[in-house]
Write an enzyme that holds these catalytic residues in place. Structure first.
Site, PDB file in Angstrom:
ATOM      1  N   ASP A 127     -22.863 -74.536 -53.130  1.00 13.78           N
ATOM      2  CA  ASP A 127     -21.446 -74.264 -52.891  1.00 13.78           C
ATOM      3  C   ASP A 127     -20.874 -75.407 -52.068  1.00 13.78           C
ATOM      4  OD1 ASP A 127     -22.284 -73.721 -50.303  1.00 13.78           O
ATOM      5  OD2 ASP A 127     -21.984 -71.572 -50.444  1.00 13.78           O
ATOM      6  N   ASP A 207     -12.586 -76.210 -51.935  1.00 13.24           N
ATOM      7  CA  ASP A 207     -11.420 -75.333 -51.891  1.00 13.24           C
ATOM      8  C   ASP A 207     -11.161 -74.913 -50.461  1.00 13.24           C
ATOM      9  OD1 ASP A 207     -13.913 -73.828 -51.963  1.00 13.24           O
ATOM     10  OD2 ASP A 207     -12.666 -72.047 -52.037  1.00 13.24           O
ATOM     11  N   GLY A 284     -13.055 -66.336 -52.031  1.00 13.67           N
ATOM     12  CA  GLY A 284     -11.997 -65.904 -51.127  1.00 13.67           C
ATOM     13  C   GLY A 284     -12.116 -64.472 -50.689  1.00 13.67           C
ATOM     14  N   ASP A 331     -24.229 -64.276 -55.755  1.00 15.46           N
ATOM     15  CA  ASP A 331     -25.204 -64.610 -54.728  1.00 15.46           C
ATOM     16  C   ASP A 331     -24.847 -63.908 -53.435  1.00 15.46           C
ATOM     17  OD1 ASP A 331     -23.917 -66.651 -52.526  1.00 15.46           O
ATOM     18  OD2 ASP A 331     -22.925 -66.842 -54.463  1.00 15.46           O
ATOM     19  N   CYS A 369     -42.919 -50.461 -56.813  1.00 15.31           N
ATOM     20  CA  CYS A 369     -42.390 -51.827 -56.814  1.00 15.31           C
ATOM     21  C   CYS A 369     -43.518 -52.806 -57.116  1.00 15.31           C
ATOM     22  CB  CYS A 369     -41.744 -52.158 -55.470  1.00 15.31           C
ATOM     23  SG  CYS A 369     -41.125 -53.861 -55.352  1.00 15.31           S
ATOM     24  N   CYS A 371     -43.517 -56.090 -56.432  1.00 14.97           N
ATOM     25  CA  CYS A 371     -43.450 -57.331 -55.646  1.00 14.97           C
ATOM     26  C   CYS A 371     -44.749 -57.550 -54.867  1.00 14.97           C
ATOM     27  CB  CYS A 371     -42.246 -57.329 -54.703  1.00 14.97           C
ATOM     28  SG  CYS A 371     -42.483 -56.423 -53.160  1.00 14.97           S
ATOM     29  N   CYS A 374     -45.194 -55.207 -51.705  1.00 17.01           N
ATOM     30  CA  CYS A 374     -45.535 -53.817 -52.001  1.00 17.01           C
ATOM     31  C   CYS A 374     -46.921 -53.695 -52.625  1.00 17.01           C
ATOM     32  CB  CYS A 374     -44.484 -53.202 -52.925  1.00 17.01           C
ATOM     33  SG  CYS A 374     -42.893 -52.915 -52.121  1.00 17.01           S
ATOM     34  N   HIS A 400     -39.626 -58.466 -50.765  1.00 13.47           N
ATOM     35  CA  HIS A 400     -39.314 -57.181 -51.398  1.00 13.47           C
ATOM     36  C   HIS A 400     -37.817 -57.042 -51.676  1.00 13.47           C
ATOM     37  CE1 HIS A 400     -39.034 -52.968 -52.349  1.00 13.47           C
ATOM     38  NE2 HIS A 400     -38.126 -52.847 -51.390  1.00 13.47           N
TER      39      HIS A 400
END
Length: 434
Positions: A127, A207, A284, A331, A369, A371, A374, A400
């Site tokens: 960004d 911007d 914004g 994001d 989960c 991941c 986990c 996680h």
């Protein structure tokens, strides 16, 4: 404010010849796979614009909708890049402001770009730094009120007890580093030069970010400034693309401002939509209760064949609202930020692992989960790490949380394709907010 003597002509340079190295292909449309009832359309306030798609970059593709992990300073806080890949993230977003100050864009350029520098092989975003210039410059740091409209105060408000570190004029921004107080200048041209050196696959035009506390008059003034800056960004981007021979093509997204005003949002989309950007960021001030409406206003105006990125959201209800109204990627730093304070996501809401009840809880953060955290560690162990102030607690919870959000968005994409998006949304949010 004084007028800039360097204002560009009203039409930017032509498309860079290498712009074809970046692409976007629309996949399935939500209204085709999941025809909504009239009641759903009425409740949404307008037609649903959600879709799946594929973004193509020099470092790989992104299947959309997709959640983009935030690696502000060329790192997703506390998490190895290899772990980010393992949990299914398709791309990483870094911040031009922070990388400009440290270690400096020339370092990343010499390293071969952001991805090579941080050992991340996939697509990358940067960004422009506009958010940080505004938030840090006015002393608000990470906390900016985006929930309440209140234009009674001055447009140059500063957080209590802070000094203004940024000053905007029509040509750019003077700001003081939050690290050491050194004075720096950002302009559209400098932002493009910095982001080209950082080398992300997708970057954003410079911007001016406004807040819900700015007056209507200032919003109009700022919108015109951002429009002119967009033209200058395109000019500089085309020049840099042509001159940096041998570098992968970097896509440039225009940024849509306009706060809560429908006419300003639509004007910004028409103005920037007519420019040769590769995609668009919706940025914004966004009131949470009007997020879907504002995203829909924008996507009704923006070109359908360009990807749209919504900056800075990660709450489940906001994600579903953004997806169904046409956002392709988004994001947020929240998954890792809350992890550092012991908060972890589950299908039944967000909880804090610091609670005493977890001291002897030998189950995973979330049953089922997949991941790394986990699969290998218990709530009791991570609770101990947090209480002992061990850094590993932030790493495991961050892994996680990122996986939770990435998978939720992946599942939403699959639900669009399979035709049961609205059922999946109702089930997911009904359970999470129960």
């Amino acid at each position: 404010m004084s007028s800039s003597s360097t204002a560009p002509a009203e039409s930017p340079a032509g498309l860079p010849e290498r712009q074809t190295e970046f692409g976007f292909q629309v996949g399935r449309r939500l209204t085709e796979t999941c025809p909504p009832s009239d009641a759903l359309v009425d409740a949404n306030g307008g037609a649903f614009l959600g879709r799946t798609g594929t973004i193509s970059t020099p470092h790989g593709t992104i299947q959309t909708p997709a959640f983009i992990a935030v690696g502000t300073k060329a790192t997703v806080k506390a998490v190895l890049p290899e772990s980010i890949a393992d949990l299914g993230a398709q791309a990483v977003l870094a911040n031009a402001y922070h990388l400009y100050l440290q270690p400096g864009p020339e370092i990343l350029d010499a390293a071969g770009g952001l991805g090579a520098f941080m050992n991340w092989p996939g697509p990358t975003f940067t960004d422009s730094g506009g958010f940080q210039v505004m938030s840090l410059g006015s002393g608000f740091k990470k906390v900016i009120d985006m929930k309440h409209v209140d234009t009674s105060g001055p447009d140059d408000a500063v957080a209590p007890g802070k000094e203004r570190l940024a000053h905007i004029d029509d040509d750019g921004v003077w700001f003081k580093s939050h690290l050491n107080g050194d004075r720096h200048r950002f302009s559209p041209e400098i932002s493009m030069q910095v982001q080209h050196q950082i080398g992300a696959d997708i970057m954003f035009a410079f911007d001016e970010l406004t807040t819900l506390q700015n007056s209507r008059a200032y919003q109009e003034e700022s919108l015109e400034r951002t429009r002119l800056w967009a033209l200058r960004c395109l000019e500089e981007h085309a020049s840099l693309t042509a001159s940096r021979v041998g570098k992968p093509y970097q896509a440039l997204f225009g940024v849509i401002q306009g706060a809560q005003y429908e006419d300003l949002r639509r004007k910004a989309c028409r103005d920037l939509g007519a420019m040769p950007f590769d995609g668009y960021g919706i940025g914004g001030a966004l009131e949470k209760e009007n997020l879907g409406t504002i995203v829909r206003w924008c996507n009704e105006e923006l070109p359908e064949d360009k990807p749209r990125h919504l900056l800075g959201i990660s709450e489940p209800d906001d994600i579903f609202t953004a997806i169904e109204n046409g956002a392709d990627t988004f994001d947020c730093v929240s998954p890792t930020r809350v992890a550092r304070n012991s908060a972890f996501y589950t299908p039944y809401g967000r909880f804090n692992l610091s609670g005493a009840k977890y001291k002897k809880d030998f189950g995973p953060l979330q049953e089922g989960c997949d991941c790394y955290a986990c699969s290998n560690y218990s709530r009791a162990y991570i609770h101990h790490l947090y209480k002992a102030k061990e850094m590993l607690s932030a790493t495991l919870i961050s892994i996680h949380n990122e996986r939770f959000v990435v998978k939720m968005v992946d599942d939403a994409r699959l639900a669009i394709e399979s035709g049961d998006f609205f059922e999946f949304k109702a089930e997911t949010l009904g359970r999470y907010y129960s």
